[in-house]
Motif scaffolding. Structure first.
Motif, short mmCIF file in Angstrom:
data_model
loop_
_atom_site.label_atom_id
_atom_site.label_comp_id
_atom_site.label_asym_id
_atom_site.label_seq_id
_atom_site.Cartn_x
_atom_site.Cartn_y
_atom_site.Cartn_z
N GLY A 221 0.74 -1.31 -0.03
CA GLY A 221 -0.35 -0.09 0.20
C GLY A 221 0.75 1.13 -0.49
N ARG A 222 1.96 1.06 -0.55
CA ARG A 222 3.01 2.29 -0.17
C ARG A 222 2.77 3.06 -1.20
N LEU A 223 2.92 4.42 -1.02
CA LEU A 223 2.72 5.34 -2.68
C LEU A 223 4.16 5.59 -2.49
N LEU B 256 -0.97 -6.42 -4.97
CA LEU B 256 -2.01 -5.34 -4.17
C LEU B 256 -3.40 -5.54 -4.32
N PRO B 257 -4.34 -5.48 -3.25
CA PRO B 257 -5.34 -6.00 -3.27
C PRO B 257 -5.80 -5.28 -4.06
N ALA B 258 -7.74 -5.50 -4.69
CA ALA B 258 -7.85 -5.06 -5.63
C ALA B 258 -8.71 -3.74 -4.91
N GLU B 259 -9.23 -3.96 -3.76
CA GLU B 259 -9.88 -3.08 -2.66
C GLU B 259 -9.27 -1.72 -2.84
N ILE C 77 -7.81 3.94 -4.03
CA ILE C 77 -6.77 5.15 -3.94
C ILE C 77 -7.71 5.40 -5.75
N GLY C 78 -8.00 4.56 -6.45
CA GLY C 78 -8.48 6.04 -7.28
C GLY C 78 -9.36 6.81 -7.04
N ARG C 79 -10.35 6.40 -6.12
CA ARG C 79 -11.21 7.27 -6.61
C ARG C 79 -11.17 7.94 -5.11
#
Length: 127
Positions: free
Chosen positions: A64-66, A99-102, A107-109
């Motif tokens: 989940g790191r960006l 990466l989990p789809a959720e 992140i996209g939302r």
């Protein structure tokens, strides 16, 4: 009295000919939907080309790191806020395969809520 031998009635083959003709037309039309390529055309081979990830894309790791251009990013909203207005029209995300789809959808939302008009997910092209 002699009876004339009864003649067998001939089979009517017109319906069979009509069906065969319709099948012929169908296969002619179905076979010409895609125009063939020019015979003199030679397609480009990309087997030996080395590619790198786009520099302006947000990388999301499996945990989940960006990161962006090798530096850590605090949140998707902070990433969108740092981008110029022209770049917000099309923002790219490169997610890790694990990466989990959720998480990816969240992140996209979050990026869209922060002002990104369109969020594009960059994937590996399968052959």
């Amino acid at each position: 009295m002699n009876r004339k031998p009864r003649r067998a009635s001939a089979e009517n083959t017109i319906p069979l000919i009509n069906i065969v003709f319709l099948m012929l037309i169908f296969f002619l039309v179905a076979g010409t939907l895609a125009a063939p390529l020019d015979k003199e055309l030679t397609l480009v081979s990309t087997a030996e080309i080395e590619t790198t990830a786009p520099a302006d894309a947000l990388v999301v790791h499996a945990d989940g790191r960006l990161t962006w251009r090798g530096t850590a990013v605090a949140s998707p909203e902070a990433f969108v806020a740092e981008q110029p207005d022209a770049a917000r029209a099309r923002m790219r995300i490169i997610p890790d395969r694990d990466l989990p789809a959720e998480t990816l959808v969240g992140i996209g939302r979050a990026m869209q809520a922060a002002g990104a008009e369109r969020v594009v997910i960059v994937t590996e092209r399968g052959l």
